[in-house]
Design a protein around this motif. Structure first.
Motif, PDB file in Angstrom:
ATOM      1  N   ALA A 162      90.156  61.956   8.771  1.00  0.00           N
ATOM      2  CA  ALA A 162      89.520  60.904   8.736  1.00  0.00           C
ATOM      3  C   ALA A 162      87.797  61.690   9.548  1.00  0.00           C
ATOM      4  CB  ALA A 162      89.975  60.214   9.610  1.00  0.00           C
ATOM      5  N   ILE A 163      87.940  62.718  10.441  1.00  0.00           N
ATOM      6  CA  ILE A 163      86.858  62.499  11.473  1.00  0.00           C
ATOM      7  C   ILE A 163      86.396  63.286   9.949  1.00  0.00           C
ATOM      8  CG2 ILE A 163      85.205  64.208  12.531  1.00  0.00           C
ATOM      9  CD1 ILE A 163      87.535  62.960  14.883  1.00  0.00           C
ATOM     10  N   VAL A 164      86.330  63.743   9.299  1.00  0.00           N
ATOM     11  CA  VAL A 164      85.593  65.234   8.663  1.00  0.00           C
ATOM     12  C   VAL A 164      85.193  64.048   7.176  1.00  0.00           C
ATOM     13  CG1 VAL A 164      86.165  66.619   6.135  1.00  0.00           C
ATOM     14  CG2 VAL A 164      86.854  67.457   8.578  1.00  0.00           C
ATOM     15  N   ARG A 165      86.029  63.062   6.329  1.00  0.00           N
ATOM     16  CA  ARG A 165      85.842  62.383   5.837  1.00  0.00           C
ATOM     17  C   ARG A 165      84.845  61.471   6.137  1.00  0.00           C
ATOM     18  NH1 ARG A 165      91.378  61.375   5.009  1.00  0.00           N
ATOM     19  NH2 ARG A 165      91.289  59.670   6.085  1.00  0.00           N
ATOM     20  N   GLY A 166      84.123  60.943   7.604  1.00  0.00           N
ATOM     21  CA  GLY A 166      83.563  59.720   8.155  1.00  0.00           C
ATOM     22  C   GLY A 166      84.438  58.640   8.430  1.00  0.00           C
ATOM     23  N   ASP A 167      85.651  59.147   8.067  1.00  0.00           N
ATOM     24  CA  ASP A 167      86.207  57.136   7.745  1.00  0.00           C
ATOM     25  C   ASP A 167      86.487  57.086   9.808  1.00  0.00           C
ATOM     26  OD1 ASP A 167      86.335  57.411   6.004  1.00  0.00           O
ATOM     27  OD2 ASP A 167      88.474  58.242   5.209  1.00  0.00           O
ATOM     28  N   ARG A 168      86.386  58.016  10.941  1.00  0.00           N
ATOM     29  CA  ARG A 168      86.525  58.129  11.878  1.00  0.00           C
ATOM     30  C   ARG A 168      84.903  57.965  12.216  1.00  0.00           C
ATOM     31  NH1 ARG A 168      92.001  57.930  15.499  1.00  0.00           N
ATOM     32  NH2 ARG A 168      91.173  58.375  17.234  1.00  0.00           N
TER      33      ARG A 168
ATOM     34  N   TRP B 104      81.002  62.317  17.028  1.00  0.00           N
ATOM     35  CA  TRP B 104      79.603  62.890  17.135  1.00  0.00           C
ATOM     36  C   TRP B 104      79.729  64.960  16.838  1.00  0.00           C
ATOM     37  CZ3 TRP B 104      82.483  60.504  20.858  1.00  0.00           C
ATOM     38  CH2 TRP B 104      82.112  59.316  21.680  1.00  0.00           C
ATOM     39  N   THR B 105      79.562  64.385  15.351  1.00  0.00           N
ATOM     40  CA  THR B 105      79.333  66.271  14.786  1.00  0.00           C
ATOM     41  C   THR B 105      77.951  67.055  15.137  1.00  0.00           C
ATOM     42  OG1 THR B 105      80.422  64.772  12.675  1.00  0.00           O
ATOM     43  CG2 THR B 105      79.547  67.116  12.302  1.00  0.00           C
ATOM     44  N   VAL B 106      78.948  68.493  14.899  1.00  0.00           N
ATOM     45  CA  VAL B 106      77.847  69.013  15.494  1.00  0.00           C
ATOM     46  C   VAL B 106      77.683  69.976  13.881  1.00  0.00           C
ATOM     47  CG1 VAL B 106      78.375  69.083  18.027  1.00  0.00           C
ATOM     48  CG2 VAL B 106      79.781  71.288  16.497  1.00  0.00           C
ATOM     49  N   PHE B 107      77.910  70.455  13.399  1.00  0.00           N
ATOM     50  CA  PHE B 107      78.695  70.774  12.348  1.00  0.00           C
ATOM     51  C   PHE B 107      79.112  70.542  11.290  1.00  0.00           C
ATOM     52  CE2 PHE B 107      80.087  74.903  10.086  1.00  0.00           C
ATOM     53  CZ  PHE B 107      79.108  75.193  10.065  1.00  0.00           C
ATOM     54  N   GLY B 108      79.105  71.027  10.064  1.00  0.00           N
ATOM     55  CA  GLY B 108      79.808  70.664   8.859  1.00  0.00           C
ATOM     56  C   GLY B 108      79.082  71.991   7.514  1.00  0.00           C
TER      57      GLY B 108
END
Length: 153
Positions: free
Chosen positions: A11-17, A20-24
């Motif tokens: 869910a975090i990877v998809r942006g649904d949750r 605080w992303t530092v890398f992708g």
């Protein structure tokens, strides 16, 4: 498919949750642990849902750990940490069944002993974002070279 739909990290990877992303990139996503051992503690996960290291396709092992290496360096540079603690659980003690590597900033005499991991929290979203921003900046192209020590004789 059902595992991915229920997975907190997916869910975090998809942006649904929120996270605080530092890398992708196409291989992995890194974000701050919501309950860090020390502030700046990053979880790096494969973008694809796999539960354990042995589930990660062989062709992704090298690329995934190249990202682990890069984020560990960025945590040290971005947070002026003396080092990092890099760890992974497989099934036992794995609170979310999605492969993830803990990248924890460390400093001498920081109080961490053995495998007892006391947890803390960020004061608020602004403090968490400030840590994420410092790590992202240290991942920027050229940041590693700028922080590199002079070559040894």
């Amino acid at each position: 498919m059902a595992d991915q739909e229920q997975c907190t990290f997916c869910a975090i990877v998809r942006g649904d949750r929120p996270g605080w992303t530092v890398f992708g990139d196409e291989v992995a996503v890194g974000f701050l642990d919501a309950r860090p051992v020390f502030k700046g503690h990053v979880l790096l996960v494969p973008r694809a849902h796999v539960e354990t290291l042995t589930d990660l396709p062989v062709e992704l092992v090298g690329p995934f750990f190249q990202r682990v290496r890069a984020v560990a360096g960025a945590v040290e540079r971005g947070l002026a940490a003396g080092g990092t603690f890099v760890a992974m659980n497989n099934r036992i003690s794995q609170s979310v069944p999605h492969l993830h590597v803990h990248i924890v900033p460390r400093n001498r005499k920081d109080g961490l002993r053995g495998f007892f991991w006391p947890r803390t929290r960020y004061q608020d979203a602004a403090e968490a974002e400030s840590y994420a921003a410092r790590i992202r900046a240290a991942l920027a192209p050229g940041a590693e070279e700028a922080a590199a020590p002079p070559a040894a004789c």
